[in-house]
Design a protein around this motif. Sequence first.
Motif, short mmCIF file in Angstrom:
data_model
loop_
_atom_site.label_atom_id
_atom_site.label_comp_id
_atom_site.label_asym_id
_atom_site.label_seq_id
_atom_site.Cartn_x
_atom_site.Cartn_y
_atom_site.Cartn_z
N VAL A 29 0.85 -1.20 0.00
CA VAL A 29 0.00 0.00 0.00
C VAL A 29 0.88 1.25 0.00
O VAL A 29 0.62 2.20 -0.72
N GLY A 30 1.93 1.23 0.81
CA GLY A 30 2.82 2.39 0.93
C GLY A 30 3.44 2.80 -0.39
O GLY A 30 3.47 3.99 -0.72
N GLU B 24 8.18 10.45 -1.66
CA GLU B 24 9.19 9.39 -1.58
C GLU B 24 8.63 8.25 -0.72
O GLU B 24 7.84 8.49 0.20
N PHE B 25 9.05 7.02 -0.99
CA PHE B 25 8.62 5.86 -0.20
C PHE B 25 9.82 5.24 0.50
O PHE B 25 10.88 5.06 -0.10
N TYR B 26 9.64 4.90 1.77
CA TYR B 26 10.67 4.20 2.55
C TYR B 26 10.02 3.07 3.32
O TYR B 26 8.90 3.18 3.80
N THR C 78 11.00 0.58 6.58
CA THR C 78 12.02 0.45 7.64
C THR C 78 12.79 -0.87 7.54
O THR C 78 14.00 -0.89 7.76
N ASP C 79 12.10 -1.96 7.18
CA ASP C 79 12.81 -3.24 7.05
C ASP C 79 13.83 -3.18 5.92
O ASP C 79 14.96 -3.67 6.05
N GLN C 80 13.47 -2.56 4.80
CA GLN C 80 14.40 -2.43 3.68
C GLN C 80 15.59 -1.55 4.06
O GLN C 80 16.72 -1.80 3.63
N GLU C 81 15.33 -0.52 4.87
CA GLU C 81 16.42 0.35 5.33
C GLU C 81 17.40 -0.44 6.21
O GLU C 81 18.61 -0.29 6.08
N VAL C 82 16.86 -1.27 7.10
CA VAL C 82 17.71 -2.10 7.97
C VAL C 82 18.53 -3.06 7.12
O VAL C 82 19.73 -3.23 7.33
N GLU C 83 17.89 -3.68 6.13
CA GLU C 83 18.61 -4.62 5.26
C GLU C 83 19.72 -3.93 4.49
O GLU C 83 20.81 -4.48 4.33
N ALA C 84 19.47 -2.71 4.02
CA ALA C 84 20.48 -1.97 3.26
C ALA C 84 21.69 -1.63 4.13
O ALA C 84 22.83 -1.75 3.68
N VAL C 85 21.44 -1.21 5.36
CA VAL C 85 22.53 -0.81 6.25
C VAL C 85 23.34 -2.01 6.73
O VAL C 85 24.56 -1.96 6.81
N THR C 86 22.65 -3.12 7.05
CA THR C 86 23.34 -4.29 7.60
C THR C 86 23.86 -5.24 6.52
O THR C 86 24.64 -6.13 6.81
N ASN C 87 23.41 -5.03 5.29
CA ASN C 87 23.78 -5.92 4.20
C ASN C 87 23.31 -7.36 4.45
O ASN C 87 23.97 -8.32 4.05
N MET C 88 22.19 -7.49 5.17
CA MET C 88 21.60 -8.80 5.48
C MET C 88 20.09 -8.70 5.34
O MET C 88 19.52 -7.63 5.53
N VAL D 284 6.25 8.71 2.49
CA VAL D 284 5.43 7.64 3.04
C VAL D 284 6.40 6.62 3.62
O VAL D 284 7.34 6.20 2.95
N ILE D 285 6.18 6.25 4.88
CA ILE D 285 7.06 5.32 5.56
C ILE D 285 6.26 4.09 6.00
O ILE D 285 5.30 4.22 6.76
N ALA D 286 6.65 2.92 5.51
CA ALA D 286 6.05 1.66 5.95
C ALA D 286 6.96 1.09 7.04
O ALA D 286 8.18 1.02 6.85
N THR D 287 6.38 0.72 8.16
CA THR D 287 7.18 0.25 9.28
C THR D 287 7.03 -1.26 9.47
O THR D 287 6.06 -1.86 9.00
N GLY D 288 7.98 -1.84 10.18
CA GLY D 288 7.88 -3.25 10.54
C GLY D 288 6.74 -3.44 11.52
O GLY D 288 6.39 -2.52 12.27
#
Length: 190
Positions: A27-28, A38-40, A42-52, A84-88
């Motif tokens: 939906v986001g 812009e769309f963000y 949070t799970d994708q942001e965590v994955e990008a930073v941790t590379n996991m 728009v921010i989609a959260t875990g």
Amino acid sequence: MTEDKAGEMMKTNIVLVGFMGTGKTAVGKRLAAVLNKEFYDTDQEVEAVTNMTIPQLFAKYGEVRFRSEEQLAIKRLSQKENCVIATGGSMVLDKENIEMLAEKGIIICLSAHPQVIYERVKRRNNRPLLKKGDLYETIVELMKQREELYKCADVHIDTSNLDFHEVIEKILAFLEKYESQEQDDKECKT
């Protein structure tokens, strides 16, 4: 933060909260396109930073590390405007997360019936918190634990029997009412 003509701060972000499988990311993305924001995620942001991936992060470092990375991502995203921010699904477990996001954002909670969530998530193997015990019972228990926390939202939308277009229509109708109410409140103050 953006100011209106009276110098008051306006909330320009839309923050989607809710249990996993309620459609926050799907939906986001669509909502951001409709609103030209812009769309963000949070799970994708965590994955990008941790590379996991989230499951890899949970497996290697555990839930505490994930929550820490999630809070850092939320801290960064809460400073943005006009997005728009989609959260875990469990982001609401930390009150500070909600406070940060609510400062510049309108909080919208997407929900669904446990059976609907079960049907949506049962084929995916990317939900670490659902890997123990009976899947349906785990969903029901986690939903019960978080029910009170989701009351932080400005509005709740049940996505159980709605397609993405219908959910977005409900969000847009709420935003229109919200902005109208904000305008009325400002006129009363002047």
